[in-house]
Design an enzyme around this catalytic site. Structure first.
Site, PDB file in Angstrom:
ATOM      1  N   GLN A 126      24.921  -0.431   3.212  1.00  0.00           N
ATOM      2  CA  GLN A 126      24.717   0.826   2.506  1.00  0.00           C
ATOM      3  C   GLN A 126      24.931   2.012   3.434  1.00  0.00           C
ATOM      4  O   GLN A 126      24.270   2.109   4.477  1.00  0.00           O
ATOM      5  CB  GLN A 126      23.285   0.872   1.951  1.00  0.00           C
ATOM      6  CG  GLN A 126      22.975   2.124   1.153  1.00  0.00           C
ATOM      7  CD  GLN A 126      21.522   2.166   0.713  1.00  0.00           C
ATOM      8  OE1 GLN A 126      20.628   1.772   1.462  1.00  0.00           O
ATOM      9  NE2 GLN A 126      21.274   2.629  -0.487  1.00  0.00           N
ATOM     10  N   GLY A 127      25.840   2.896   3.067  1.00  0.00           N
ATOM     11  CA  GLY A 127      26.078   4.099   3.856  1.00  0.00           C
ATOM     12  C   GLY A 127      25.553   5.332   3.149  1.00  0.00           C
ATOM     13  O   GLY A 127      26.318   6.124   2.605  1.00  0.00           O
ATOM     14  N   SER A 129      22.064   7.100   4.265  1.00  0.00           N
ATOM     15  CA  SER A 129      21.312   7.980   5.170  1.00  0.00           C
ATOM     16  C   SER A 129      22.191   8.502   6.295  1.00  0.00           C
ATOM     17  O   SER A 129      23.118   7.828   6.755  1.00  0.00           O
ATOM     18  CB  SER A 129      20.145   7.230   5.792  1.00  0.00           C
ATOM     19  OG  SER A 129      19.237   6.840   4.805  1.00  0.00           O
ATOM     20  N   GLU A 245      16.858  -0.043  -6.933  1.00  0.00           N
ATOM     21  CA  GLU A 245      16.290  -0.492  -5.672  1.00  0.00           C
ATOM     22  C   GLU A 245      14.771  -0.604  -5.774  1.00  0.00           C
ATOM     23  O   GLU A 245      14.163  -1.491  -5.226  1.00  0.00           O
ATOM     24  CB  GLU A 245      16.683   0.497  -4.573  1.00  0.00           C
ATOM     25  CG  GLU A 245      16.264   0.076  -3.174  1.00  0.00           C
ATOM     26  CD  GLU A 245      16.580   1.155  -2.125  1.00  0.00           C
ATOM     27  OE1 GLU A 245      16.790   0.800  -0.992  1.00  0.00           O
ATOM     28  OE2 GLU A 245      16.613   2.347  -2.482  1.00  0.00           O
ATOM     29  N   SER A 376      10.334   6.810   0.717  1.00  0.00           N
ATOM     30  CA  SER A 376       9.063   6.696   1.447  1.00  0.00           C
ATOM     31  C   SER A 376       7.880   6.772   0.480  1.00  0.00           C
ATOM     32  O   SER A 376       8.016   7.225  -0.657  1.00  0.00           O
ATOM     33  CB  SER A 376       8.947   7.826   2.474  1.00  0.00           C
ATOM     34  OG  SER A 376       8.696   9.049   1.802  1.00  0.00           O
ATOM     35  N   ASN A 377       6.725   6.334   0.940  1.00  0.00           N
ATOM     36  CA  ASN A 377       5.561   6.355   0.052  1.00  0.00           C
ATOM     37  C   ASN A 377       5.192   7.771  -0.375  1.00  0.00           C
ATOM     38  O   ASN A 377       4.657   7.979  -1.461  1.00  0.00           O
ATOM     39  CB  ASN A 377       4.386   5.631   0.715  1.00  0.00           C
ATOM     40  CG  ASN A 377       4.576   4.121   0.649  1.00  0.00           C
ATOM     41  OD1 ASN A 377       5.632   3.642   0.230  1.00  0.00           O
ATOM     42  ND2 ASN A 377       3.563   3.374   1.049  1.00  0.00           N
ATOM     43  N   GLU A 378       5.523   8.746   0.455  1.00  0.00           N
ATOM     44  CA  GLU A 378       5.285  10.137   0.061  1.00  0.00           C
ATOM     45  C   GLU A 378       6.226  10.522  -1.085  1.00  0.00           C
ATOM     46  O   GLU A 378       5.830  11.225  -2.017  1.00  0.00           O
ATOM     47  CB  GLU A 378       5.493  11.071   1.264  1.00  0.00           C
ATOM     48  CG  GLU A 378       4.397  10.975   2.325  1.00  0.00           C
ATOM     49  CD  GLU A 378       4.387   9.640   3.068  1.00  0.00           C
ATOM     50  OE1 GLU A 378       5.459   9.035   3.251  1.00  0.00           O
ATOM     51  OE2 GLU A 378       3.281   9.192   3.454  1.00  0.00           O
TER      52      GLU A 378
END
Lengths: 393, 382
Positions: A126-127, A129, A245, A376-378
């Site tokens: 996966q490209g 980030s 995802e 992220s969890n945030e």
């Protein structure tokens, strides 16, 4: 309301259990269960056995190998696979680029890529980030400029998981740099990793392992027919992919197995006159983790039963959030059980220590990633706050 | 596995929600009482009339022949509206009689309990003792020659199965919630080295204190069967209070969310502050995990009324989520959450009380910890 599985679902569960425990070689499953370095060959072998049995990509459209299962059946399939320590189909193939090509790709792209993707003949990475685009993915800057019938790609991707094994990369690239909003002007491009101008550099992580990479693009020329969907509409595809995802992202079966193993370790560890498992604080912590895991699994089943359509339920953010927390809690507790044995990171040839203890600390450190990746969890909390509670700043 | 309510269950939910709204305690009057709520006889009559006490019991004893799932649905709605009655206690007492009493006792006693004619509550707690399903300081005695004597051994137990008047109880039970509103009590008492169940209607009651001094009692069933009956009866009470707590959290979260949307500070709504919205999201996670667990508890007890694992798990989840949601609901409201005129603090007080009713988180975790060897891993589906 019904407590038990229907006869049909119970039979399905048994069928899955039988397949995973008899058709996937035991030595492969044991290597997967023991943790440590990921073996690309094991992942390939596992996915090909699954694919041969029609079990690699059950959530794809039926004409491309999908199974038209209910959400509950998908859950049972995953649960049994995890319980048997079967290396799962590579997520980049099965859950990410596969559904994207099946949904947004041209007929030619589907025929070219989907069978090879299902069978792991192409290993995808996966490209998405970039160094300055993590949770704020739309800030990505890798650019692709059309030159004749080729895109010329320049830029850098990072956190490219298992990129060292990958044959192809699916990348988000900026094709319209002057678009009025940063979410616009992004396209979804399929790139052969052997194309000249691509460099892969490993990133070593705190557990000592190599699972992520930086990928550099220096005037990489990509045929124009490898752009998926409409030019400039890559953000829509990215959102679709990230939604997939997250679905089923609470690895309940894996966490259960890890907790059961930890219980076994504690029962075998001598402590005072008895075992570690007999110590009240240890026993209470096991009881607590089992209870919290049961609550999570019940919620997985509840959400699965409710999400009839393909659209991801925002409640699945609960599963990502809580799944990653509990997974981390179990690995954290596992080092506590290892105690002084956790000081040894390698398994030397000459040792009286158990192999699980040697991987306890690296595994704990490695899984700090779980609350960071996949949104992220945030980010998950923000999705819950705005998408479910209506709390929009 | 299916968590969806059928049409009848939805109709029950709507009906109880309406009943509860009509009987919800008023706030915003400035003189709202705080602390443990007194039994509300008006709400109680409405609950009895709707048949909510009869839900999980068989039609042969005047029950409705529904199930524990329906109890969970009803109790959630009562909790959402903070209706203060002895619902959980009455169900527990009826459960103790249903599971522990003889056929004759069930047929004689239950119909009046289930239609609300009689309010019976259980008396477990003893002053100076942590929660236990066992009795220690309240003892059962057979009538001797003028003076009571402690019962020891199987011969004496035989006597305790006898008719009313042969048995007396001595000791103090406290606190016994709603004892002052009840016309009878089901009391746990020591019989030799075991615990039996006894029906009492002549105790000296003062508030939540029950004094027994050679008080005549009737043994419910045999002391051999009491432990199992106690477990099933208390399971029923735990189901009712955990569901009530679910309702309380289900009310406290939307109140908090609404407050974050409307309350302005520094010229913007509180919802503009991410640190607050992220905490509200965590409250939602706690609430939904609790909802799954309580619904499962209802289904599990319908299948097996003695299921200690599902019950203890639910009690632990509710204990932990109740603290989390209750504490955060007050914190995110700020000062207004501290006032008696505002419901959110009352919900938190009730959640705190529920955590300490029928065994707290520690007690239930200890029970689960004691059963760790029974299974390799958690298995909910087979």
């Amino acid at each position: 309301m019904r407590l038990q599985l229907s006869d049909e679902d119970a039979a399905f569960q048994q069928q899955m259990r039988d397949f995973f425990t008899t058709e996937i070689p035991a030595d492969l499953r044991e290597r997967w269960a023991s943790g440590g370095e990921v073996s690309a060959d094991d992942i390939r072998e596992s996915q090909r056995l699954l694919n041969a049995a029609g079990l690699a990509v059950p959530h794809w459209p039926v004409e491309w190998g999908g199974k038209d299962w209910t959400q509950l059946q998908r859950h049972l399939y995953l649960q049994e696979m995890q319980a048997a320590s079967v290396p799962p189909p590579l997520a980049f193939n099965a859950s990410m680029v596969g559904p994207v090509i099946a949904t947004f790709g041209s007929q030619e792209q589907k025929e070219r890529f989907l069978p090879a993707t299902a069978n792991l003949d192409i290993w995808w990475c996966q490209g998405f980030s970039e160094p300055n685009a993590g949770s704020d993915l739309a800030s990505l800057r890798t650019e692709a400029v059309l030159d004749g019938d080729e895109w010329v790609v320049n830029g850098q991707k990072t956190w490219t998981t298992l990129g060292q094994h990958a044959d192809w990369i699916f990348a988000l690239v900026r094709t319209e740099p002057d678009a009025p909003k940063k979410q616009m002007g992004i396209s979804f491009l399929l790139i052969d990793m052997k194309t000249p101008g691509i460099t892969v550099r490993p990133i070593q992580l705190i557990d000592g392992g190599h699972e992520v990479n930086e990928v550099f693009f220096d005037n990489v020329r990509v045929p124009a027919d490898q752009l998926v969907g409409e030019r400039g509409k890559g953000w829509t595809i990215a959102k679709f992919l990230l939604g997939n995802e997250r679905v089923g992202v609470a690895p309940v079966g894996t966490i259960k197995r890890a907790l059961a193993s930890a219980k076994g370790y504690a029962a075998a560890a001598r402590s005072g006159e008895g075992t570690l498992l007999q110590e009240p604080l240890v026993a209470a912590r096991f009881a607590e983790l089992e209870t919290q895991l049961a609550a999570l699994e019940l919620t997985v089943l509840r959400v699965a039963a409710n999400s009839r359509g393909e659209k991801p339920d925002p409640a699945s953010s609960i599963l990502k959030l809580r799944g990653s927390q509990l997974q981390q809690d179990v690995f954290e507790f596992t080092i506590d059980i290892a105690g002084p044995a956790s000081l040894e990171w390698q398994q030397p040839d000459d040792t009286d220590l158990q192999s699980w203890a040697a991987v306890a600390t690296p595994t704990y450190l490695n899984f700090r990633k779980a609350s960071i990746y996949g949104g992220s969890n945030e980010v998950q909390r923000s999705i819950i706050a705005s998408g479910i509670l209506g709390l929009k700043g | 596995m299916d968590f969806t309510f059928d049409d009848e269950q939805k109709a029950l939910q709507d009906a109880v929600r309406e009943l509860a709204a009509r009987n919800a305690p008023a706030e915003a009057h400035g003189d709202v009482p705080v602390g443990p709520a007194a039994h509300d006889p008006k709400a109680w009559s409405a609950i009895a009339e709707m048949g909510l006490l009869a839900l999980p019991f068989g039609e042969d004893v005047g029950g409705a022949g529904a199930s524990t799932v329906e109890v969970a649905i009803a109790a959630t709605e009562l909790g959402r509206a903070r209706v203060a009655t002895a619902y959980a206690e009455a169900l527990t007492a009826a459960g103790l009689i249903a599971f522990g009493g003889s056929d004759e006792q069930r047929a004689k006693l239950l119909p009046d309990l289930l239609d609300g004619t009689s309010l019976v509550v259980p008396a477990f707690a003893e002053p100076g003792r942590a929660w236990s399903l066992e009795a220690y300081d309240v003892t059962a005695s057979g009538a001797g020659a003028g003076s009571p004597r402690s019962i020891r051994g199987s011969e004496a137990e035989e006597k305790l199965r006898g008719v009313q008047g042969d048995v007396t109880l001595t000791g103090t039970k406290e606190p016994v919630p709603y004892a002052d509103a009840a016309d009878k009590l089901v009391v746990t008492a020591r019989v030799g080295d075991r615990t039996g169940l006894f029906l009492v209607d002549g105790a000296t009651v003062s508030g939540m204190r029950v004094r027994l001094d050679n008080t005549p009692a009737v043994a419910l069933g045999s002391v051999d069967d009491a432990a199992r009956a106690i477990r099933a009866g208390v399971n029923l009470g735990i189901l009712a209070v955990t569901a009530e707590a679910l309702g309380a959290m289900d009310a406290a979260l939307p109140m908090t969310v609404e407050y974050l949307k409307t309350r302005k500070q520094f010229g913007v709504p509180l919802a503009a502050f991410q640190t607050l919205t992220q905490r509200a999201a965590d409250m939602y996670v706690s609430l939904e995990l609790a909802r799954s667990t309580v619904l499962y508890e209802g289904m599990a007890l319908a299948a097996d009324p003695y299921d200690a694992t599902a019950t203890s798990r639910a009690k632990v989840v509710i204990g932990q989520s109740g603290r989390h949601v209750g504490q955060e609901a007050i914190q995110l409201h700020g000062g207004i959450g501290m006032t008696a005129e505002y419901a959110v603090g009352h919900h938190t007080a009730r959640l705190t009380a529920i955590e300490h009713t029928f065994g707290d988180t520690r007690w239930h975790l200890a029970r689960l910890a004691g059963a760790l060897d029974d299974h390799e891993q958690v298995d909910l589906l087979t």
